[in-house]
Scaffold this motif. Sequence first.
Motif, PDB file in Angstrom:
ATOM      1  N   ASN A   1       0.911  -1.131   0.081  1.00 44.93           N
ATOM      2  CA  ASN A   1       0.011   0.142  -0.012  1.00 44.93           C
ATOM      3  C   ASN A   1       0.904   1.269   0.321  1.00 44.93           C
ATOM      4  OD1 ASN A   1      -1.440   2.360   0.814  1.00 44.93           O
ATOM      5  ND2 ASN A   1      -3.118   0.763   1.733  1.00 44.93           N
ATOM      6  N   THR A   2       1.055   1.924  -0.928  1.00 49.98           N
ATOM      7  CA  THR A   2       1.771   2.883  -1.206  1.00 49.98           C
ATOM      8  C   THR A   2       1.816   4.276  -0.449  1.00 49.98           C
ATOM      9  OG1 THR A   2       2.213   2.718  -3.746  1.00 49.98           O
ATOM     10  CG2 THR A   2       2.877   4.637  -2.760  1.00 49.98           C
ATOM     11  N   ILE A   3       0.583   4.608   0.156  1.00 51.85           N
ATOM     12  CA  ILE A   3       0.332   5.601   0.706  1.00 51.85           C
ATOM     13  C   ILE A   3       0.670   5.303   2.263  1.00 51.85           C
ATOM     14  CG2 ILE A   3      -1.362   7.065   2.141  1.00 51.85           C
ATOM     15  CD1 ILE A   3      -3.096   7.033  -0.400  1.00 51.85           C
ATOM     16  N   ALA A   4       0.221   4.030   2.684  1.00 49.24           N
ATOM     17  CA  ALA A   4       0.644   3.766   4.142  1.00 49.24           C
ATOM     18  C   ALA A   4       2.051   3.370   4.411  1.00 49.24           C
ATOM     19  CB  ALA A   4      -0.098   2.224   4.557  1.00 49.24           C
ATOM     20  N   LEU A   5       2.799   2.968   3.036  1.00 47.27           N
ATOM     21  CA  LEU A   5       4.139   2.473   3.055  1.00 47.27           C
ATOM     22  C   LEU A   5       4.793   3.828   3.300  1.00 47.27           C
ATOM     23  CD1 LEU A   5       6.386   0.728   2.792  1.00 47.27           C
ATOM     24  CD2 LEU A   5       6.423   1.082   0.271  1.00 47.27           C
ATOM     25  N   VAL A   6       4.465   4.848   2.531  1.00 45.14           N
ATOM     26  CA  VAL A   6       5.165   6.266   2.652  1.00 45.14           C
ATOM     27  C   VAL A   6       5.001   6.831   3.847  1.00 45.14           C
ATOM     28  CG1 VAL A   6       5.231   8.388   2.006  1.00 45.14           C
ATOM     29  CG2 VAL A   6       4.986   6.630   0.507  1.00 45.14           C
ATOM     30  N   GLY A   7       3.999   6.612   4.751  1.00 45.13           N
ATOM     31  CA  GLY A   7       3.763   6.895   6.191  1.00 45.13           C
ATOM     32  C   GLY A   7       4.723   6.314   7.145  1.00 45.13           C
ATOM     33  N   GLY A   8       4.813   4.914   6.817  1.00 41.09           N
ATOM     34  CA  GLY A   8       5.751   4.170   7.815  1.00 41.09           C
ATOM     35  C   GLY A   8       7.236   4.544   7.505  1.00 41.09           C
ATOM     36  N   LEU A   9       7.790   4.813   6.329  1.00 40.88           N
ATOM     37  CA  LEU A   9       8.832   5.206   5.935  1.00 40.88           C
ATOM     38  C   LEU A   9       9.345   6.420   6.476  1.00 40.88           C
ATOM     39  CD1 LEU A   9       9.100   4.282   1.974  1.00 40.88           C
ATOM     40  CD2 LEU A   9      10.263   3.163   3.893  1.00 40.88           C
ATOM     41  N   THR A  10       8.259   7.787   6.425  1.00 43.06           N
ATOM     42  CA  THR A  10       8.365   8.904   7.101  1.00 43.06           C
ATOM     43  C   THR A  10       8.733   8.642   8.452  1.00 43.06           C
ATOM     44  OG1 THR A  10       6.749   9.688   5.328  1.00 43.06           O
ATOM     45  CG2 THR A  10       7.168  11.209   7.427  1.00 43.06           C
ATOM     46  N   LEU A  11       7.701   7.929   9.331  1.00 46.38           N
ATOM     47  CA  LEU A  11       8.233   7.602  10.861  1.00 46.38           C
ATOM     48  C   LEU A  11       9.475   7.022  11.044  1.00 46.38           C
ATOM     49  CD1 LEU A  11       6.943   7.939  13.337  1.00 46.38           C
ATOM     50  CD2 LEU A  11       5.950   5.632  13.230  1.00 46.38           C
ATOM     51  N   ALA A  12       9.793   6.043  10.207  1.00 50.35           N
ATOM     52  CA  ALA A  12      11.042   5.357  10.394  1.00 50.35           C
ATOM     53  C   ALA A  12      12.234   6.397   9.745  1.00 50.35           C
ATOM     54  CB  ALA A  12      11.298   4.304   9.443  1.00 50.35           C
ATOM     55  N   ALA A  13      12.227   6.960   9.017  1.00 46.96           N
ATOM     56  CA  ALA A  13      13.245   8.026   8.646  1.00 46.96           C
ATOM     57  C   ALA A  13      13.365   9.140   9.712  1.00 46.96           C
ATOM     58  CB  ALA A  13      13.062   8.661   7.387  1.00 46.96           C
ATOM     59  N   THR A  14      12.314   9.764  10.259  1.00 43.47           N
ATOM     60  CA  THR A  14      12.228  10.594  11.290  1.00 43.47           C
ATOM     61  C   THR A  14      12.778  10.263  12.389  1.00 43.47           C
ATOM     62  OG1 THR A  14      10.205  11.826  10.058  1.00 43.47           O
ATOM     63  CG2 THR A  14      10.725  12.446  12.804  1.00 43.47           C
ATOM     64  N   GLY A  15      12.612   9.045  13.066  1.00 47.95           N
ATOM     65  CA  GLY A  15      13.122   8.395  14.299  1.00 47.95           C
ATOM     66  C   GLY A  15      14.504   8.228  14.068  1.00 47.95           C
ATOM     67  N   ILE A  16      14.946   7.265  13.174  1.00 48.45           N
ATOM     68  CA  ILE A  16      16.216   6.913  13.019  1.00 48.45           C
ATOM     69  C   ILE A  16      17.163   8.041  12.606  1.00 48.45           C
ATOM     70  CG2 ILE A  16      17.806   5.649  11.439  1.00 48.45           C
ATOM     71  CD1 ILE A  16      16.036   4.001  13.407  1.00 48.45           C
ATOM     72  N   ILE A  17      16.907   9.063  11.829  1.00 48.21           N
ATOM     73  CA  ILE A  17      17.804  10.294  11.592  1.00 48.21           C
ATOM     74  C   ILE A  17      17.791  11.080  12.762  1.00 48.21           C
ATOM     75  CG2 ILE A  17      18.157  11.941   9.947  1.00 48.21           C
ATOM     76  CD1 ILE A  17      16.866  10.665   7.866  1.00 48.21           C
ATOM     77  N   THR A  18      16.808  11.345  13.432  1.00 45.30           N
ATOM     78  CA  THR A  18      16.809  12.217  14.467  1.00 45.30           C
ATOM     79  C   THR A  18      17.702  11.554  15.635  1.00 45.30           C
ATOM     80  OG1 THR A  18      14.758  13.186  14.120  1.00 45.30           O
ATOM     81  CG2 THR A  18      15.494  13.224  16.440  1.00 45.30           C
ATOM     82  N   ALA A  19      17.560  10.404  15.812  1.00 41.89           N
ATOM     83  CA  ALA A  19      18.716   9.638  16.827  1.00 41.89           C
ATOM     84  C   ALA A  19      20.009   9.780  16.571  1.00 41.89           C
ATOM     85  CB  ALA A  19      17.972   8.100  16.894  1.00 41.89           C
ATOM     86  N   ILE A  20      20.243   9.455  15.454  1.00 42.81           N
ATOM     87  CA  ILE A  20      21.513   9.633  14.830  1.00 42.81           C
ATOM     88  C   ILE A  20      22.295  10.818  15.189  1.00 42.81           C
ATOM     89  CG2 ILE A  20      23.313   9.409  12.833  1.00 42.81           C
ATOM     90  CD1 ILE A  20      21.440   7.364  11.790  1.00 42.81           C
ATOM     91  N   GLY A  21      21.505  12.069  14.892  1.00 46.76           N
ATOM     92  CA  GLY A  21      22.091  13.155  15.332  1.00 46.76           C
ATOM     93  C   GLY A  21      22.247  13.561  16.611  1.00 46.76           C
ATOM     94  N   LEU A  22      21.427  12.843  17.644  1.00 48.88           N
ATOM     95  CA  LEU A  22      21.484  13.276  18.983  1.00 48.88           C
ATOM     96  C   LEU A  22      22.607  12.121  19.702  1.00 48.88           C
ATOM     97  CD1 LEU A  22      17.763  13.588  19.973  1.00 48.88           C
ATOM     98  CD2 LEU A  22      19.557  15.128  19.999  1.00 48.88           C
ATOM     99  N   PHE A  23      22.717  11.211  19.182  1.00 47.69           N
ATOM    100  CA  PHE A  23      23.416  10.063  19.753  1.00 47.69           C
ATOM    101  C   PHE A  23      24.944  10.594  19.712  1.00 47.69           C
ATOM    102  CE2 PHE A  23      26.809   6.922  18.692  1.00 47.69           C
ATOM    103  CZ  PHE A  23      26.655   5.865  19.511  1.00 47.69           C
ATOM    104  N   TRP A  24      25.410  11.314  18.793  1.00 44.78           N
ATOM    105  CA  TRP A  24      26.842  11.753  18.811  1.00 44.78           C
ATOM    106  C   TRP A  24      27.227  12.876  20.001  1.00 44.78           C
ATOM    107  CZ3 TRP A  24      30.173   8.470  17.180  1.00 44.78           C
ATOM    108  CH2 TRP A  24      30.096   7.667  16.131  1.00 44.78           C
ATOM    109  N   VAL A  25      26.276  13.303  20.638  1.00 42.14           N
ATOM    110  CA  VAL A  25      26.467  14.181  21.882  1.00 42.14           C
ATOM    111  C   VAL A  25      27.014  13.404  22.953  1.00 42.14           C
ATOM    112  CG1 VAL A  25      25.367  15.688  23.728  1.00 42.14           C
ATOM    113  CG2 VAL A  25      24.483  15.566  21.241  1.00 42.14           C
TER     114      VAL A  25
END
Length: 449
Positions: free
Chosen positions: A348-372
């Motif tokens: 399901n493209t729409i739901a898939l993009v929603g999941g990708l958005t949540l995954a990208a937001t969480g992971i990329i944010t965590a990577i930035g904060l991790f290096w503190v």
Amino acid sequence: MNQPSSASVIGTGTVPQAAPVSAADEALFRKVTLRFVPLFVICFVFAYLDRVNISFAKLQMQSDLGFSDAVYGLGASVFFLGYFLFEVPSNMLLHRIGARLWIARIMITWGIASACTMFVTTEMGFYIVRFLIGALEAGFVPGALYFFTKWFPAQRRGRINTYFMASIALCGLIGGPISGGIMKYMDGVNALAGWQWLFLLEGIPSILLGLVVWFMLDDEIADAKWLTAEERQRLATRIANEPKAEQTHAFSAALREPAMYILSLIYLALAAGIYGLVFWMPQLVQTAGTKDTFVIGLIISIPYAVAGIAMILIGRNSDRTGERRWHLGLATLAGGAGYLLCGYFNTNTIALVGGLTLAATGIITAIGLFWVLPPRFLSGMAAAAGIALINSLGQLGGIISPYMVGKVKDLTGSTTLALYAVAAMCFIAALLIIWGLPRRLYFREAPQR
């Protein structure tokens, strides 16, 4: 509001509180930020683009060369073998000879290697060039993070690191449409396939940026002729006097730190999360029903756009409050939840993009904060080598997830089980972040005023 003048020792969860930031300090840090951070962001965008553009090239390259999904996944993973082997030596050399020369060298040589991927015709050639790109790029990210410790106090590194890591989101935002456009509109020009043009046109900017780095970076505050003498003195004093949880100057001291290995496990999970996205996102969108490569590029820019905005806001809030544990832990949990959605709604493209958005937001944010966290118990050579070792061990996640997704897809015809496995890794990492790290890494810093 007055800040407490001092606090106490390691292990109590507190450190000396920083003095309130003056208007002069704000102007100075803004000047330093504008000098270095945009340049490093642009460099990281092209580093990431050269690292992951095979995710787009796969859409043509795989059929042209007859590669299976497992071959593609192994090629994506071999990059991280070279990265793993040369990461620590590279950052130790950077510490000794300076960021200016070494980062310029890194960018020029990896750009050349990435462009040479256009000449690949066999599986072995594919593996060799991917290994070389990883070996030559090794040291860039930890080198930049170490460089920031020499120019920014700890209270500002949450936002500086998230600005830098926002390059991943920016790369996805602009890199998807650009890569998709090159693949579509350059295919067949001068008898070259679109994927060959992709590697050539996206490798050249890295070479040119290496020359810019040579002219723009300064290894030490004392070398910064673009600052006044008073500004150099003020900045050097702020960096020298910033609160430090512990001083360790030998690499052997870093190796004796249990926290370093826990951080490496956490970063392995985060790396598995981000590379599961960047190497397979175009394929996931294509499998869900979108075939046009340019449209795929536009679709996958959506998760990156949201992630880029969210990570900067979250990073600034973490700096403002001085809180790290829950900002980092909840971001990692969000990344795992996003992967669960991707696995469940993979058609399901729409739901898939929603999941990708949540995954990208969480992971990329965590990577930035991790290096503190690593500079809170590492400094000097230990910081240069320790940060590189954490990044190097963590990058093994980049070996695991791309190959695992490809192998699972070959065996089952679906990526669902692999996506669930990456989600589980993110959840374990979140538990380690919230309950597994020493308290001294989570002292609450003086809030930004």
